[in-house]
Design a protein around this motif. Structure first.
Motif, PDB file in Angstrom:
ATOM      1  N   LYS A 198     -36.681  29.536  63.276  1.00 47.56           N
ATOM      2  CA  LYS A 198     -36.332  29.122  61.915  1.00 47.56           C
ATOM      3  C   LYS A 198     -36.086  27.623  61.888  1.00 47.56           C
ATOM      4  O   LYS A 198     -35.644  27.041  62.891  1.00 47.56           O
ATOM      5  N   LEU A 199     -36.327  27.011  60.725  1.00 50.94           N
ATOM      6  CA  LEU A 199     -35.869  25.648  60.449  1.00 50.94           C
ATOM      7  C   LEU A 199     -34.857  25.772  59.316  1.00 50.94           C
ATOM      8  O   LEU A 199     -35.222  26.116  58.196  1.00 50.94           O
ATOM      9  N   GLY A 200     -33.566  25.567  59.642  1.00 49.77           N
ATOM     10  CA  GLY A 200     -32.522  25.880  58.665  1.00 49.77           C
ATOM     11  C   GLY A 200     -32.560  27.378  58.397  1.00 49.77           C
ATOM     12  O   GLY A 200     -32.521  28.189  59.315  1.00 49.77           O
ATOM     13  N   SER A 201     -32.686  27.755  57.127  1.00 49.72           N
ATOM     14  CA  SER A 201     -32.765  29.188  56.804  1.00 49.72           C
ATOM     15  C   SER A 201     -34.211  29.633  56.600  1.00 49.72           C
ATOM     16  O   SER A 201     -34.466  30.804  56.300  1.00 49.72           O
ATOM     17  N   ARG A 202     -35.177  28.707  56.772  1.00 47.05           N
ATOM     18  CA  ARG A 202     -36.590  29.030  56.506  1.00 47.05           C
ATOM     19  C   ARG A 202     -37.233  29.632  57.751  1.00 47.05           C
ATOM     20  O   ARG A 202     -37.173  29.045  58.836  1.00 47.05           O
ATOM     21  N   LEU A 203     -37.812  30.830  57.607  1.00 49.16           N
ATOM     22  CA  LEU A 203     -38.454  31.501  58.738  1.00 49.16           C
ATOM     23  C   LEU A 203     -39.778  30.819  59.055  1.00 49.16           C
ATOM     24  O   LEU A 203     -40.602  30.590  58.176  1.00 49.16           O
ATOM     25  N   GLY A 233     -39.631  17.962  58.086  1.00 45.57           N
ATOM     26  CA  GLY A 233     -39.563  18.575  59.425  1.00 45.57           C
ATOM     27  C   GLY A 233     -38.312  18.215  60.195  1.00 45.57           C
ATOM     28  O   GLY A 233     -38.072  18.758  61.280  1.00 45.57           O
ATOM     29  N   TYR A 234     -37.503  17.259  59.671  1.00 42.60           N
ATOM     30  CA  TYR A 234     -36.235  16.957  60.332  1.00 42.60           C
ATOM     31  C   TYR A 234     -35.236  18.058  60.014  1.00 42.60           C
ATOM     32  O   TYR A 234     -35.266  18.645  58.936  1.00 42.60           O
ATOM     33  N   GLY A 235     -34.335  18.364  60.939  1.00 44.59           N
ATOM     34  CA  GLY A 235     -33.299  19.366  60.680  1.00 44.59           C
ATOM     35  C   GLY A 235     -33.006  20.180  61.926  1.00 44.59           C
ATOM     36  O   GLY A 235     -33.370  19.797  63.047  1.00 44.59           O
ATOM     37  N   GLU A 236     -32.354  21.335  61.708  1.00 45.10           N
ATOM     38  CA  GLU A 236     -31.918  22.168  62.831  1.00 45.10           C
ATOM     39  C   GLU A 236     -32.864  23.353  62.991  1.00 45.10           C
ATOM     40  O   GLU A 236     -32.969  24.194  62.102  1.00 45.10           O
ATOM     41  N   TYR A 237     -33.565  23.388  64.128  1.00 44.69           N
ATOM     42  CA  TYR A 237     -34.451  24.496  64.465  1.00 44.69           C
ATOM     43  C   TYR A 237     -33.668  25.479  65.335  1.00 44.69           C
ATOM     44  O   TYR A 237     -32.943  25.068  66.255  1.00 44.69           O
ATOM     45  N   THR A 238     -33.816  26.803  65.055  1.00 49.66           N
ATOM     46  CA  THR A 238     -33.178  27.799  65.911  1.00 49.66           C
ATOM     47  C   THR A 238     -34.223  28.787  66.386  1.00 49.66           C
ATOM     48  O   THR A 238     -35.204  29.078  65.673  1.00 49.66           O
ATOM     49  N   CYS A 239     -34.024  29.302  67.597  1.00 47.94           N
ATOM     50  CA  CYS A 239     -34.861  30.375  68.115  1.00 47.94           C
ATOM     51  C   CYS A 239     -33.921  31.467  68.598  1.00 47.94           C
ATOM     52  O   CYS A 239     -33.102  31.227  69.501  1.00 47.94           O
TER      53      CYS A 239
END
Length: 813
Positions: free
Chosen positions: A451-456, A480-486
């Motif tokens: 995800k990037l932020g809340s976007r899948l 594209g800047y921000g917090e990516y989570t896996c």
């Protein structure tokens, strides 16, 4: 930068022979500089033939030893060791004192008590330790072995330790320690034995001569009882049958083990068991001198006495649980008498699956259980494995242990890396993010979700071969800047990798090593040359400008301006900006923030402090080259190479070991000096010139008359070290700054002068503002390192010009 932890209190130790060693110990970072004093007199290596100062090889700068050889009357004195980190980070000096006299002696002690001391529980005991010798008078303290604490109720008065209402736990060894920092501490120990009986247990051995686990009429039966006693030699046993005393006979044989073989055991052998022998047998343990209740253990022998059986309930031999759960492992045990169950772990090690001992969850090798249940709370993944339950020989049959195994599987969510990382990127670039799976149970059916932020962004499933997942950004745009989570998930939960992608520039790094950063251009103000490098300038978009903020210390208002940057900044490139109109003698806080088209980067701050120039009117000048500013000495720009500032502690001598000094002139390995390095690419005749600061003439001494009589004389002195077979020349010039600049040779020396420091003194007669120039000339080969140290300029003629022999100069810089 230095990172001081602590300067430990210095300690001295003193060994009384004809030779005495005073040890000074300090723990610190950076390493300390030690100074020794006898009374008010500073002691240095070589200043007194009866004194040696050295560091033991194995302590690496933490210990300094002062050795007094063959004691003389003047050695009986007060000694002080001063440890200093030269005020790094505001840490002051620390000192320790020691008084040496002809009575000084290490401590000796004696104990005024029985050993061992045998007492009953509840009594008050007093341990007395007295000092029988030692000067200065030793301090006494009581300790227990292994750093164990003294009982909480205990009262200490000097060398007397009182323990009221003593308990069994208070038993053991106690040591009296005496220390006076002379020689080794004295130590004497005693043991306290608190009377008591512990751990009564029994076991039944069926006929040892037939392979039969059952009790049968006509066969032999042995009942054993075991008790731990303090003190063991006072232990005594007696036997009862159905409450009546039992004596040893031909068919009922009573034996006791030797109490020295602890713990004590008694055996009752019933030979040729008869029906009339069925009943209750009691073994009674007591202590000869009383003072503690006896222990009695009942053992029933009857036709229903049967050996144990052990089983695991159906479906309970393979358990699956999750981290944090509580689980019960259960073994059912039958038999009469019912034995204690011992739980332990079996660790499969290697391909041969050899059983090795693994610890139980509570850290013990095995755990006792009376109901056959082992409860494990707050499960962790380390608790997975095979658990063994088995019958104990105690409180049951002494037959081959019955055992059963239970497999415990602890499931846990995936462990991943990196947990958090920051990634700085320029716009338009491609990059990929990788989330790596380290461990998970179950390790199948693993899914990932980016995800990037809340976007899948994407989801998927791990194949058996993969242990990581990647997400590729082909060209970074502003969105594209921000917090990516896996998130990687299994049945037990999820593990998360987090990546913060930003275009922020890294922080600038200030450059502190410029000797001429401060200057004065007007009477009330000063200027400062701000210098910095940019950390990782190519990681992000080009730095367009720096925002400069400046604030007078003690005030809250900031002035800000932008410093535009043309072109691309290279890694390591030194950037400069001149600050002007800073008010004397105020200090300023300066903040520098890089700016890219992304916005502001990380800021860095530093404080700029005004320091008055060195000796504008010269009376006395001293320089030992101990700080990096080198007392504002500078390198001449017109020579072939530079002088090098160095200390013996950091100098690498493996290339030219037969040249140059092994310490600075005071004998310190940590102290600094200047030298010329003559290894390649230096050539014969190359010159290195070092210039002192410019000194104004003393205004009281100078007059309009230019006759030499009215001009003051100064004494210029320094130490030199010229050792090696290729030594060139050392020349000293007086450079005067009149309408024109003139250089006058005032001192010169060539060739090898031996492996020692010597002092040179020369009178100079400047008539105007002046500076001194030290010129080192390279000789014919690489063994030609010339060094100088401790330069001084004093008003007045030189006193006591040095004789040919070596002068040792005490310097406390």
């Amino acid at each position: 930068k230095t990172d001081p932890t602590s300067v430990g209190e210095a300690k001295e130790q003193f060994y009384f022979e004809r030779t005495v060693f005073l040890r000074c110990v300090a723990n610190s970072n950076p390493p300390v500089h030690y100074t020794w004093r006898r009374g008010r007199e500073a002691l240095t290596q070589g200043s007194d033939s009866g004194v040696e100062i050295y560091e033991p090889f194995f302590t690496q700068g933490e210990t300094k030893i002062l050795k007094l050889k063959n004691l003389r009357p003047q050695d009986y004195a007060e000694y002080t060791c001063i440890s200093s980190v030269r005020n790094v980070c505001g840490i002051g000096d620390k000192s320790a004192h020691f008084s040496l006299n002809n009575r000084t002696a290490p401590p000796s002690i004696k104990l005024l008590l029985d050993d061992p001391l045998v007492v009953n529980p509840g009594e008050t005991i007093t341990l007395v330790c007295v000092a029988s010798g030692g000067d200065p008078p030793p301090t006494l303290r009581w300790v227990r072995p292994g750093g164990e604490e003294l009982p909480r109720r205990s009262v200490i008065n000097g060398g007397t330790l009182t323990i009221p209402a003593v308990t069994v736990d208070d038993g053991g060894a106690y040591s009296c320690m005496a220390s006076n920092n002379v020689g080794n501490p004295a130590k004497k120990s005693t043991t306290i034995l608190v009377r008591g009986l512990r751990k009564g247990r029994f076991w039944i051995t069926p006929d040892p001569y037939h392979n039969d686990d059952n009790i049968q009429i006509g066969r032999e039966v042995k009942i054993s009882c075991q008790v731990e006693a303090t003190p063991p030699e006072e232990l005594q046993f007696s036997w009862l049958k159905n409450g009546r005393p039992l004596r040893s006979s031909e068919r009922m044989v009573i034996t006791h083990t030797d109490t020295d073989v602890s713990p004590g055991t008694t055996n009752l052998d019933i030979i040729d068991l008869k029906f009339t022998d069925f009943g209750t047998y009691t073994c009674v343990a007591s202590l000869r001198n009383g003072g503690t209740p006896e222990i009695s253990i009942d053992v029933n022998i009857s036709s229903t006495t049967v050996p144990p059986e052990l089983t695991v309930p159906r479906g309970r031999s393979h358990l699956i649980a999750q981290e944090g759960d509580t689980v019960d492992l259960q073994c059912l045990v039958s038999g009469k008498p019912k034995p204690i169950i011992l739980w332990s772990r079996v660790e499969e090690s290697g391909g041969a699956a050899a059983a090795a001992v693994a610890l139980m969850p509570d850290g013990s090798a095995e755990t006792e259980s009376y109901d056959g249940v082992l409860r494990i709370s707050n499960l962790t993944r380390e608790m997975s494995g095979t658990y063994r339950c088995q019958t104990s020989q105690y409180n049951g049959f002494n037959v081959k242990p019955r055992e059963a195994l239970i497999q415990l599987v602890v499931q846990f969510p995936p462990t991943v890396e990196p947990v958090y990382t920051e990634i700085r990127q320029a716009l338009g670039r491609a990059f990929s993010l990788t989330c790596r799976l380290l461990r998970a149970h179950p390790a199948r059916l693993l899914r990932y979700e980016w995800k990037l932020g809340s976007r899948l962004l994407t989801v998927g499933q791990f194949s058996d071969q993969r242990d990581d997942t990647n997400y590729l950004v082909r060209a970074l745009n502003r969105e594209g800047y921000g917090e990516y989570t896996c998130d990687i998930t299994n049945e037990a939960g999820a593990g998360r990798c987090t990546f913060l992608v930003t275009g922020k520039a890294y922080a600038p790094e200030f450059y502190y090593d410029t000797y001429s950063a401060l200057w004065e251009n007007q009477p009330r103000v000063y200027g400062f040359k701000l210098q910095w490098t940019q950390m990782e300038p190519n990681a992000v978009d080009r730095i367009l400008a720096y925002r400069l903020g400046i604030r007078q210390m003690g005030q809250s208002r900031w002035w800000e301006q932008e410093i535009p940057m043309e072109g691309t900044i290279q890694k390591g490139e030194l950037l400069t900006y001149n600050l002007t109109k800073l008010v004397k003698p105020d200090s300023y806080l300066v903040r520098l923030t890089p700016i890219t088209r992304y916005g502001e980067g990380d800021a860095t701050e530093r404080i700029i402090t005004y320091s008055a120039p060195v000796n504008p009117h010269l009376r006395e000048f001293r320089c030992g080259f101990e700080d990096e500013a080198m007392c504002l000495f500078s390198q001449d720009k017109t020579d072939e190479f530079d002088w090098t500032r160095h200390s013996a502690a950091t100098r690498d001598t493996k290339y030219t070991p037969n040249t140059g000094p092994s310490s600075d002139h005071t004998g310190s390995k940590q102290g600094f000096y200047m030298y010329i390095e003559t290894s390649r690419p230096r050539l014969d005749g190359d010159k290195a010139r070092l210039l002192s600061p410019i000194f104004n003439m003393n205004s009281k001494s100078s007059s309009s008359s230019s006759s030499a009589t009215n001009n003051p004389t100064y004494c210029f002195a320094f130490y030199y070290h010229m050792y090696g077979k290729h030594i060139g020349a050392l020349n000293v010039f007086l450079r005067q700054k009149g309408q024109t600049v003139s250089d006058t040779s005032v001192w010169s020396l060539t060739g090898n002068q031996g492996d020692r420091w010597r002092q040179a003194k020369v009178n100079i007669h400047p008539t105007t503002a002046f500076q001194m120039m030290m010129e080192g000339v390279r000789g014919s080969g690489i063994e030609g390192d010339i060094a100088i140290d401790d330069v001084t300029i004093e008003e007045g003629e030189c006193k006591d010009p040095p004789p040919k022999s070596l002068i040792l100069h005490i310097s406390l810089i």
